[in-house]
Design a protein around this motif. Structure first.
Motif, PDB file in Angstrom:
ATOM      1  N   VAL A 175      46.507  44.440  38.159  1.00 52.74           N
ATOM      2  CA  VAL A 175      46.376  45.893  38.154  1.00 52.74           C
ATOM      3  C   VAL A 175      46.733  46.484  39.521  1.00 52.74           C
ATOM      4  CG1 VAL A 175      44.694  47.767  37.898  1.00 52.74           C
ATOM      5  CG2 VAL A 175      44.610  45.801  36.351  1.00 52.74           C
ATOM      6  N   SER A 216      43.778  47.371  29.682  1.00 53.31           N
ATOM      7  CA  SER A 216      43.980  48.458  30.649  1.00 53.31           C
ATOM      8  C   SER A 216      44.607  49.692  30.002  1.00 53.31           C
ATOM      9  CB  SER A 216      44.840  47.980  31.820  1.00 53.31           C
ATOM     10  OG  SER A 216      46.127  47.672  31.373  1.00 53.31           O
ATOM     11  N   ALA A 279      39.864  38.140  40.213  1.00 53.29           N
ATOM     12  CA  ALA A 279      38.671  38.177  41.074  1.00 53.29           C
ATOM     13  C   ALA A 279      37.854  36.883  40.990  1.00 53.29           C
ATOM     14  CB  ALA A 279      37.812  39.376  40.702  1.00 53.29           C
ATOM     15  N   PHE A 283      37.354  34.804  44.319  1.00 50.17           N
ATOM     16  CA  PHE A 283      35.964  34.730  44.798  1.00 50.17           C
ATOM     17  C   PHE A 283      35.567  33.259  44.983  1.00 50.17           C
ATOM     18  CE2 PHE A 283      34.405  39.009  42.726  1.00 50.17           C
ATOM     19  CZ  PHE A 283      35.099  39.721  43.698  1.00 50.17           C
ATOM     20  N   THR A 294      35.121  40.747  48.951  1.00 51.96           N
ATOM     21  CA  THR A 294      34.960  42.202  48.854  1.00 51.96           C
ATOM     22  C   THR A 294      34.644  42.560  47.412  1.00 51.96           C
ATOM     23  OG1 THR A 294      36.605  42.430  50.584  1.00 51.96           O
ATOM     24  CG2 THR A 294      36.097  44.411  49.298  1.00 51.96           C
ATOM     25  N   LEU A 304      30.891  47.946  39.043  1.00 51.94           N
ATOM     26  CA  LEU A 304      31.978  47.863  38.062  1.00 51.94           C
ATOM     27  C   LEU A 304      31.634  46.743  37.076  1.00 51.94           C
ATOM     28  CD1 LEU A 304      35.104  48.092  40.418  1.00 51.94           C
ATOM     29  CD2 LEU A 304      33.799  49.934  39.354  1.00 51.94           C
ATOM     30  N   ARG A 306      33.172  44.251  33.624  1.00 57.63           N
ATOM     31  CA  ARG A 306      34.311  43.836  32.807  1.00 57.63           C
ATOM     32  C   ARG A 306      33.827  43.025  31.603  1.00 57.63           C
ATOM     33  NH1 ARG A 306      36.435  47.024  35.271  1.00 57.63           N
ATOM     34  NH2 ARG A 306      38.377  47.033  36.461  1.00 57.63           N
ATOM     35  N   PHE A 308      34.599  40.211  30.401  1.00 63.33           N
ATOM     36  CA  PHE A 308      35.283  38.935  30.688  1.00 63.33           C
ATOM     37  C   PHE A 308      35.364  38.075  29.416  1.00 63.33           C
ATOM     38  CE2 PHE A 308      33.274  40.218  34.740  1.00 63.33           C
ATOM     39  CZ  PHE A 308      34.366  40.181  35.583  1.00 63.33           C
TER      40      PHE A 308
HETATM   41  O1  UGB Z   1      42.029  43.183  30.955  1.00 63.24           O
HETATM   42  C1  UGB Z   1      43.135  43.388  31.404  1.00 63.24           C
HETATM   43  O2  UGB Z   1      44.019  43.904  30.734  1.00 63.24           O
HETATM   44  C2  UGB Z   1      43.445  43.055  32.819  1.00 63.24           C
HETATM   45  O3  UGB Z   1      42.490  42.097  33.262  1.00 63.24           O
HETATM   46  C3  UGB Z   1      42.608  41.741  34.592  1.00 63.24           C
HETATM   47  O4  UGB Z   1      42.428  42.885  35.430  1.00 63.24           O
HETATM   48  P1  UGB Z   1      40.992  43.173  36.020  1.00 63.24           P
HETATM   49  O5  UGB Z   1      40.018  43.447  34.940  1.00 63.24           O
HETATM   50  O6  UGB Z   1      41.184  44.196  37.052  1.00 63.24           O
HETATM   51  O7  UGB Z   1      40.595  41.742  36.615  1.00 63.24           O
HETATM   52  P2  UGB Z   1      40.349  41.265  38.103  1.00 63.24           P
HETATM   53  O8  UGB Z   1      41.498  41.562  38.955  1.00 63.24           O
HETATM   54  O9  UGB Z   1      39.893  39.875  38.017  1.00 63.24           O
HETATM   55  O10 UGB Z   1      39.135  42.178  38.560  1.00 63.24           O
HETATM   56  C4  UGB Z   1      37.864  42.085  37.900  1.00 63.24           C
HETATM   57  C5  UGB Z   1      36.882  43.000  38.548  1.00 63.24           C
HETATM   58  O11 UGB Z   1      36.659  42.566  39.893  1.00 63.24           O
HETATM   59  C6  UGB Z   1      36.821  43.646  40.784  1.00 63.24           C
HETATM   60  N1  UGB Z   1      37.338  43.147  42.050  1.00 63.24           N
HETATM   61  C7  UGB Z   1      38.561  42.596  42.115  1.00 63.24           C
HETATM   62  C8  UGB Z   1      39.053  42.084  43.282  1.00 63.24           C
HETATM   63  C9  UGB Z   1      38.244  42.144  44.432  1.00 63.24           C
HETATM   64  O12 UGB Z   1      38.601  41.704  45.529  1.00 63.24           O
HETATM   65  N2  UGB Z   1      37.005  42.701  44.324  1.00 63.24           N
HETATM   66  C10 UGB Z   1      36.526  43.211  43.182  1.00 63.24           C
HETATM   67  O13 UGB Z   1      35.405  43.697  43.121  1.00 63.24           O
HETATM   68  C11 UGB Z   1      37.764  44.600  40.097  1.00 63.24           C
HETATM   69  O14 UGB Z   1      37.582  45.902  40.589  1.00 63.24           O
HETATM   70  C12 UGB Z   1      37.349  44.426  38.654  1.00 63.24           C
HETATM   71  O15 UGB Z   1      36.278  45.264  38.381  1.00 63.24           O
HETATM   72  C13 UGB Z   1      43.973  41.132  34.846  1.00 63.24           C
HETATM   73  O16 UGB Z   1      44.105  40.816  36.222  1.00 63.24           O
HETATM   74  C14 UGB Z   1      45.062  42.065  34.422  1.00 63.24           C
HETATM   75  O17 UGB Z   1      46.295  41.401  34.568  1.00 63.24           O
HETATM   76  C15 UGB Z   1      44.856  42.537  33.006  1.00 63.24           C
HETATM   77  O18 UGB Z   1      45.166  41.519  32.129  1.00 63.24           O
END
Ligand code: UGB
Length: 427
Positions: A175, A216, A279, A283, A294, A304, A306, A308
């Motif tokens: 993203v 997204s 992440a 991590f 971070t 935030l 997700r 997962f």
């Molecule tokens: O569902 C999707 O369609 C997407 O999923 C995924 O995107 P995201 O849900 O953004 O996953 P991801 O980067 O793991 O961040 C997870 C959380 O960690 C937070 N985050 C992230 C990085 C960081 O340094 N710190 C942090 O808090 C961040 O703010 C977030 O809240 C795929 O990468 C994307 O390609 C797409 O497939």
């Protein structure tokens, strides 16, 4: 009568006595013939130049292309060979990627034919992609190295194999990276998609297409959980916008050419062999190396969250989608009737806050994370995602079974072994 050569370059000037009229006629005739000869000469020269250029061009292609030839075609056919009754032959794009490698192995295991395509770009460590490729090779799956935008390669693949299905997972993911390299999203997720659809629409028979959209696309949607019928016209990142564009583009090809299309909105997929840019992966790496991580926080200090989703559940969703895709109705670029057009959420239905994800990693790694909490930068992130999966459940019995605790435990075990940690030193 002197030859033309003699006339042009007389060996003994004045040798011939010619009257004036005759001489004028001869001069005129000679200059016309000369011009004619020169013209012929120039045409021949141009023709040889052009054919030389074309030789150099095609020669280059054969010298530099990593594909083509009888042996290569045989490998493709072997890889696509179906080993079960009513099985499918699937072209998997992004086969050396995270989801692509898992689904390719699952397809092969149940007896379907699989040919992979991947450009092995360096968005993240290509050696991880090569390691996934080795796994696939060991199961008899060939991964062709090439880009979606290489129309000649795609056409050749369809010449060699009449694929029944295409599982299109190749994409520019991530993203936040879209702000750094917007062009790569357009190249893969828009131009690459169209290039693939052009070949699929012209194929005879046309394959059914299942492809990776994204959670997204819901962008700033606030209805929870997210349903397929919710608004998807407010993307928060260019990544999301290109995935949304993909849904519209595939709709066009379904409408005009009768291609069967299924879009899968994946919700933050994680697990063994995952993507280092995500992440949970970075991590883990940073916690093990004692580096600070971070953690972003939303407005009003809200964490935030997700939805997962574990890779094995996503694999089941991909197989279910392929099995129920129905057929494309067109052939050779002509539609013969309406074909299915579907979009499904593939999530876990239980969002987890990012700090909780970190707690779970700390537990499995038996190490404390050094946390730095910062306000979410305006970089395309959305505050939360949450999937309503009832549509996929109804259509093909999609039912995720792995919670984040269990899934991350499996991921950590894989991570430690892949990167050569001694689990006893860590856990
Ligand atoms: O569902 C999707 O369609 C997407 O999923 C995924 O995107 P995201 O849900 O953004 O996953 P991801 O980067 O793991 O961040 C997870 C959380 O960690 C937070 N985050 C992230 C990085 C960081 O340094 N710190 C942090 O808090 C961040 O703010 C977030 O809240 C795929 O990468 C994307 O390609 C797409 O497939």
């Amino acid at each position: 009568m002197p030859s033309l050569e003699d006339e042009l370059f007389p060996s003994t000037p004045g040798k011939f006595k010619i009257d004036r009229g005759h001489r004028q006629f001869q001069r005129c005739f000679a200059s016309t013939s000369t011009m004619f000869l020169w013209a012929l000469f120039l045409i021949a020269l141009t023709a040889s130049y052009l054919s030389f250029q074309s030789f150099v061009h095609s020669g280059n292609r054969y010298l530099t292309a990593s594909w083509g030839g009888i042996h290569w075609e045989k490998q493709i056919r072997n890889s696509a060979h179906i080993q079960r009754p009513a099985g499918m032959s699937v072209l998997v794009t992004g086969a050396a990627g995270f989801v692509g490698s898992h689904v390719s192995l699952a397809l092969k295991k149940r007896g379907d034919g699989v040919v992979g395509l991947d450009n092995f770009n360096n968005y993240y460590d290509p050696s991880l992609k090569k390691a996934r490729e080795s796994l696939l090779n060991r199961q008899g799956i060939l991964v062709v190295e090439g880009d979606l935008n290489d129309a000649a390669l795609l056409a050749k693949l369809f010449d060699v194999v009449a694929f029944t299905h295409v599982l299109h997972l190749a994409a520019q993911a991530g993203v936040r990276y879209a702000m750094e390299n917007p062009g790569s999203y357009v190249h893969s997720n828009v131009a690459g998609l169209v290039s693939l659809l052009e070949i699929c629409k012209s194929a005879d028979p046309q394959p059914a297409i299942v492809w990776a959209s994204s959670s997204s696309v819901y962008g700033l949607n606030e209805n929870a959980p997210f349903s397929e019928s919710d608004r998807t016209d407010r993307p928060a990142s260019l990544y999301a916008a290109t995935k949304k564009a993909g849904e519209e583009i595939t709709h066009t090809y379904n409408h005009i050419y009768g291609l069967s299309i299924t879009g899968l909105r994946f919700f933050t997929v994680y697990g063994p062999w995952g993507r280092p840019d995500m992440a949970y992966f970075s991590f883990t790496k940073n916690i093990l190396q004692g580096k600070t991580i971070t953690i972003y926080r939303g407005k009003n200090k809200a964490d935030l969250a997700r939805d997962f989703t574990y890779i094995d559940d996503i694999v089941k969703g991909c197989l279910g989608s392929l099995d129920t895709s129905g057929e494309s109705t067109g052939s050779g670029g002509k539609k013969r009737g309406p074909a299915p057009y579907r979009n499904f959420n593939l999530g876990n239905t239980s969002p987890v806050k990012v700090p909780t994800l970190v707690n779970i990693l700390e537990k499995h790694l038996r190490m404390k994370a050094k946390r730095k909490i910062v306000e979410m930068p305006g970089n395309g992130d959305v505050p939360f995602t949450h999937a309503n999966i009832s549509l996929a459940q109804r259509e093909f019995g999609y039912k995720p079974t792995t919670d984040l605790q269990t899934g991350l435990k499996k991921f950590v075990r894989w991570y430690l072994s892949y990167y050569g940690y001694n689990p006893k030193d860590v856990q």
